[in-house]
Design a protein around this motif. Structure first.
Motif, PDB file in Angstrom:
ATOM      1  N   PHE A   1       0.906  -1.225   0.160  1.00 45.12           N
ATOM      2  CA  PHE A   1      -0.131   0.220  -0.019  1.00 45.12           C
ATOM      3  C   PHE A   1       0.867   1.278  -0.069  1.00 45.12           C
ATOM      4  O   PHE A   1       1.427   1.484   0.914  1.00 45.12           O
ATOM      5  N   PRO A   2       0.919   1.830  -1.059  1.00 43.45           N
ATOM      6  CA  PRO A   2       1.859   3.190  -1.154  1.00 43.45           C
ATOM      7  C   PRO A   2       1.416   4.636  -0.301  1.00 43.45           C
ATOM      8  O   PRO A   2      -0.052   4.502   0.026  1.00 43.45           O
ATOM      9  N   LYS A   3       2.372   5.233   0.183  1.00 39.67           N
ATOM     10  CA  LYS A   3       1.816   6.304   0.870  1.00 39.67           C
ATOM     11  C   LYS A   3       1.172   7.363   0.224  1.00 39.67           C
ATOM     12  O   LYS A   3       1.697   7.268  -1.043  1.00 39.67           O
ATOM     13  N   TYR A   4       0.287   8.060   0.759  1.00 41.67           N
ATOM     14  CA  TYR A   4      -0.616   8.745   0.053  1.00 41.67           C
ATOM     15  C   TYR A   4       0.055  10.511   0.080  1.00 41.67           C
ATOM     16  O   TYR A   4       0.327  10.949   1.230  1.00 41.67           O
ATOM     17  N   ASP A   5       0.623  10.639  -1.231  1.00 43.10           N
ATOM     18  CA  ASP A   5       1.151  11.892  -1.411  1.00 43.10           C
ATOM     19  C   ASP A   5       0.494  13.154  -0.940  1.00 43.10           C
ATOM     20  O   ASP A   5       0.946  14.153  -0.520  1.00 43.10           O
ATOM     21  N   GLY A   6      -0.871  13.348  -1.093  1.00 43.45           N
ATOM     22  CA  GLY A   6      -1.615  14.261  -0.582  1.00 43.45           C
ATOM     23  C   GLY A   6      -1.413  14.820   0.669  1.00 43.45           C
ATOM     24  O   GLY A   6      -1.626  15.836   1.207  1.00 43.45           O
ATOM     25  N   PHE A   7      -1.074  13.616   1.516  1.00 45.09           N
ATOM     26  CA  PHE A   7      -0.803  13.861   3.250  1.00 45.09           C
ATOM     27  C   PHE A   7       0.787  14.038   3.393  1.00 45.09           C
ATOM     28  O   PHE A   7       1.351  15.003   3.808  1.00 45.09           O
ATOM     29  N   TYR A   8       1.730  13.109   2.909  1.00 48.38           N
ATOM     30  CA  TYR A   8       3.001  12.807   3.153  1.00 48.38           C
ATOM     31  C   TYR A   8       4.057  13.911   2.182  1.00 48.38           C
ATOM     32  O   TYR A   8       5.080  14.298   2.597  1.00 48.38           O
ATOM     33  N   ARG A   9       3.176  14.390   1.301  1.00 49.69           N
ATOM     34  CA  ARG A   9       4.058  15.318   0.396  1.00 49.69           C
ATOM     35  C   ARG A   9       2.966  16.413   0.150  1.00 49.69           C
ATOM     36  O   ARG A   9       2.967  17.056  -1.126  1.00 49.69           O
ATOM     37  N   ALA A  10       2.282  16.985   1.040  1.00 45.42           N
ATOM     38  CA  ALA A  10       1.439  18.031   0.671  1.00 45.42           C
ATOM     39  C   ALA A  10       2.171  19.400   0.275  1.00 45.42           C
ATOM     40  O   ALA A  10       1.991  20.266  -0.584  1.00 45.42           O
ATOM     41  N   VAL A  11       3.341  19.516   1.028  1.00 48.85           N
ATOM     42  CA  VAL A  11       4.629  20.407   0.475  1.00 48.85           C
ATOM     43  C   VAL A  11       5.384  19.695   0.045  1.00 48.85           C
ATOM     44  O   VAL A  11       6.317  18.819   0.385  1.00 48.85           O
ATOM     45  N   ASP A  12       5.691  19.962  -1.277  1.00 52.88           N
ATOM     46  CA  ASP A  12       6.412  19.311  -2.316  1.00 52.88           C
ATOM     47  C   ASP A  12       7.462  20.394  -2.983  1.00 52.88           C
ATOM     48  O   ASP A  12       7.986  19.913  -4.260  1.00 52.88           O
ATOM     49  N   ASN A  13       8.037  21.240  -2.241  1.00 48.62           N
ATOM     50  CA  ASN A  13       8.919  22.114  -2.964  1.00 48.62           C
ATOM     51  C   ASN A  13      10.379  21.691  -2.405  1.00 48.62           C
ATOM     52  O   ASN A  13      11.314  22.542  -2.720  1.00 48.62           O
ATOM     53  N   VAL A  14      10.522  20.528  -1.964  1.00 52.10           N
ATOM     54  CA  VAL A  14      11.883  19.773  -1.452  1.00 52.10           C
ATOM     55  C   VAL A  14      11.680  18.416  -1.884  1.00 52.10           C
ATOM     56  O   VAL A  14      10.749  17.779  -2.298  1.00 52.10           O
TER      57      VAL A  14
ATOM     58  N   ARG B   1      -3.501  21.812  -4.787  1.00 52.84           N
ATOM     59  CA  ARG B   1      -2.195  21.778  -4.708  1.00 52.84           C
ATOM     60  C   ARG B   1      -1.577  23.011  -5.288  1.00 52.84           C
ATOM     61  O   ARG B   1      -0.875  23.566  -4.682  1.00 52.84           O
ATOM     62  N   PRO B   2      -2.042  23.449  -6.530  1.00 51.99           N
ATOM     63  CA  PRO B   2      -1.419  24.732  -7.073  1.00 51.99           C
ATOM     64  C   PRO B   2      -1.576  25.909  -6.122  1.00 51.99           C
ATOM     65  O   PRO B   2      -0.760  26.848  -6.107  1.00 51.99           O
ATOM     66  N   VAL B   3      -2.841  25.861  -5.027  1.00 53.43           N
ATOM     67  CA  VAL B   3      -2.828  27.003  -4.197  1.00 53.43           C
ATOM     68  C   VAL B   3      -1.710  26.847  -2.940  1.00 53.43           C
ATOM     69  O   VAL B   3      -1.113  27.637  -2.671  1.00 53.43           O
ATOM     70  N   VAL B   4      -1.431  25.634  -2.914  1.00 56.01           N
ATOM     71  CA  VAL B   4      -0.310  25.322  -1.734  1.00 56.01           C
ATOM     72  C   VAL B   4       0.954  25.763  -2.480  1.00 56.01           C
ATOM     73  O   VAL B   4       1.651  26.543  -1.807  1.00 56.01           O
ATOM     74  N   ARG B   5       1.339  25.542  -3.636  1.00 57.14           N
ATOM     75  CA  ARG B   5       2.518  25.928  -4.163  1.00 57.14           C
ATOM     76  C   ARG B   5       2.657  27.378  -4.215  1.00 57.14           C
ATOM     77  O   ARG B   5       3.580  28.118  -3.969  1.00 57.14           O
TER      78      ARG B   5
ATOM     79  N   ASN C   1      11.710  27.217   8.243  1.00 57.65           N
ATOM     80  CA  ASN C   1      12.316  25.918   8.941  1.00 57.65           C
ATOM     81  C   ASN C   1      13.251  25.360   7.915  1.00 57.65           C
ATOM     82  O   ASN C   1      14.510  24.719   8.162  1.00 57.65           O
ATOM     83  N   GLN C   2      12.942  25.261   6.505  1.00 58.40           N
ATOM     84  CA  GLN C   2      13.521  24.546   5.511  1.00 58.40           C
ATOM     85  C   GLN C   2      14.743  25.465   5.223  1.00 58.40           C
ATOM     86  O   GLN C   2      16.060  24.795   5.215  1.00 58.40           O
ATOM     87  N   ALA C   3      14.894  26.576   5.370  1.00 56.83           N
ATOM     88  CA  ALA C   3      16.180  27.360   5.344  1.00 56.83           C
ATOM     89  C   ALA C   3      17.216  27.223   6.433  1.00 56.83           C
ATOM     90  O   ALA C   3      18.355  27.192   6.218  1.00 56.83           O
ATOM     91  N   LEU C   4      16.609  27.187   7.644  1.00 53.43           N
ATOM     92  CA  LEU C   4      17.331  26.811   8.852  1.00 53.43           C
ATOM     93  C   LEU C   4      18.033  25.653   8.752  1.00 53.43           C
ATOM     94  O   LEU C   4      19.194  25.390   9.082  1.00 53.43           O
TER      95      LEU C   4
END
Length: 494
Positions: free
Chosen positions: A106-119, A233-237, A250-253
């Motif tokens: 059962f693969p992980k759901y990207d909508g949850f685990y990768r809601a933030v996908d800029n990294v 997701r376009p709104v998230v980005r 946090n990512q920058a630190l």
């Protein structure tokens, strides 16, 4: 005359609204009566649209409410048009467990685990093959040998914690916010084990700005998940690009701290040494290491501090359990020097206390969603169509009376073979998940929690402030939103 008699903009608006209404009604009809999940029970509105599930999450009580849904609808509940929640020990194995005979994971759901996908992807959201590779590189930092090498590092911060508590407690007359002190300790430990230097929280008796960023980024990520799950997701980005957020700060630190750690050139028994070696050999990019480091910061500090806070609360509101634990701890050691990561392993009641705290107050009380694989799969003997989101919700299954005797009682004895709890299904509780993607830091987490709580119990008598007796009634947005936990600590005279 315009085609179809449409002569004004109002006519077009009317037609657009009518078509939208037809779509909404048609979609609702399909989800209720034609959808592959139509036979599974659940709240009427939640079966129509996922928005009602996310509205409940915004109230901060979704994991607790999920327990009520299972009580009403049974072990399988449809909580959105395309999502099922489970409350049965077998579901852990069916969804998260090891696959056999060519069965698909059962693969992980990207909508949850990768809601933030800029990294780049990290160990928590990598695909199967990449995850196996990352886990192999990180496993050295969590091995038994590494734990022995890390003990002086962890022990030094626990020593500092005890000194600071002794300095600040006013001989038991001043309540201390244990939520803060435990957070400071675990963040200092993870800072050293993850990046080679502490955050200085215990030294300064204050939060490092990064610690606050981490807490706020968790809240923001929960909001991003709702948007991503609603196909926005376009709104998230756009938000990540246009607005200054704790997530991006946090990512920058993380990147700055990681760069400092790599440039030091020092080989040390920390969590990311294996990843750094891969980078030096040209097998991993800097941003990949940063993504994993960010995960380790949250998973290795916030969750540990949360469980310890819960344990302190549950013990101080159950004096008989605290007394039994105190007797075990103080009869097992002659001085602080004898209390080590290894020696605390012999404390059976301590382990039972931590397990019962994990049951009553799981640091991650939500469900960790997976997707049914290609061709679908069976869970609890039911066929689950391909692409369906499935999860076991920690808080709900941990308080399900079908699995636990007196589920809201704090009873460490249930993990020690007490006949009263002989019918408890201990495998219903899986705070570190199961299967090939279970928590890599499980053993270290248990050792660190036992060490910290043992040192506190050995050195102090604890009494909770009356204003905090309902502390456990708190909102949750993926993780608990913890209020102050004020406790009186009186040093033990020796």
């Amino acid at each position: 005359m315009a085609p179809l008699g449409l002569e004004t903009p109002v006519d077009y608006i009317f037609i657009a609204c009518a078509l939208a209404g037809v779509y909404v009604v048609g979609k609702a009809f399909y989800n209720l009566f034609l959808h592959p999940l139509r036979s599974f029970p659940g709240p009427f509105l939640w079966r129509i649209s996922p928005i009602f599930r996310h509205l409940r999450m915004s109230k901060g009580d979704l994991p607790v409410y999920m327990k009520e849904l299972h009580a009403k609808y049974g072990p399988i509940v449809r909580v959105s048009p395309y999502e099922l929640a489970f409350s049965d020990p077998q579901a852990w194995k069916d969804i998260y467990g090891h696959r056999h005979n060519g069965e698909l994971e059962f693969p992980k759901y990207d909508g949850f685990y990768r809601a933030v996908d800029n990294v780049p992807r990290g160990i928590i959201n990598a695909h199967r093959e990449e995850h196996s590779y990352l886990r192999r590189q990180l496993s050295h930092g969590f091995s038994e040998r590494s734990m022995q090498l890390q003990e002086p590092i962890i022990g030094s911060y626990v020593d500092l914690l005890i000194r600071r508590l002794q300095e600040q407690c006013g001989d038991g007359s001043i309540p201390l916010n244990m939520r803060e002190w435990l957070n400071w300790t675990t963040f200092d430990v993870i800072g050293d084990l993850g990046f080679g230097s502490a955050f200085g929280c215990l030294e300064k008796s204050d939060y490092h700005p990064w610690v606050k960023l981490v807490a706020n980024s968790v809240l923001q990520t929960a909001f991003m998940f709702s948007l991503a799950d609603l196909k926005l997701r376009p709104v998230v980005r756009a938000i990540l690009k246009l607005k200054k957020l704790a997530i991006t700060d946090n990512q920058a630190l993380v990147r700055a701290k990681l760069k400092q750690r790599i440039e030091s050139g020092v080989e040390r028994p920390d969590f990311i040494e294996g990843l750094v070696k891969q980078k030096n050999e040209g097998k991993m990019e800097f941003m990949q290491i940063a993504a994993n480091s960010s995960t380790l910061i949250i998973a290795g500090s916030e969750t540990t501090a949360t469980l310890l806070s819960g344990a302190v609360y549950l013990l101080t509101t159950n004096p008989d359990k605290l007394e039994r634990l105190t007797q075990e701890v103080r009869s097992s050691f002659k001085n602080d020097d004898e209390i080590t990561l290894t020696s605390v392993g012999k404390l059976s009641y301590m382990l039972a206390v931590l397990n019962e705290s994990l049951r009553r107050y799981p640091p991650v009380p939500t469900g960790l969603p997976r997707q049914s694989p290609k061709g679908g799969a069976n869970v609890l003997g039911k066929y689950i169509p391909e692409g369906t989101l499935v999860a076991v919700w920690q808080y709900a299954i941990n308080h399900d009376p079908n699995h636990w005797t007196d589920p809201y009682a704090f009873a460490p004895e249930r993990f020690l073979g007490d006949p009263k709890y002989k019918n408890d299904k201990l495998d219903a509780m899986q705070p570190f998940s199961v299967g090939p993607r279970n928590c890599i830091g499980r053993n270290l987490a248990y050792a660190e929690m036992r060490l910290i709580l043992t040192r506190i119990i050995y050195n102090f008598d604890m009494r909770i402030d009356d204003d905090c007796r309902n502390w456990i009634d708190q909102p949750v947005y993926t993780l608990w939103y913890k209020p102050a936990l004020n406790v009186y600590l009186k040093p033990v005279a020796r």
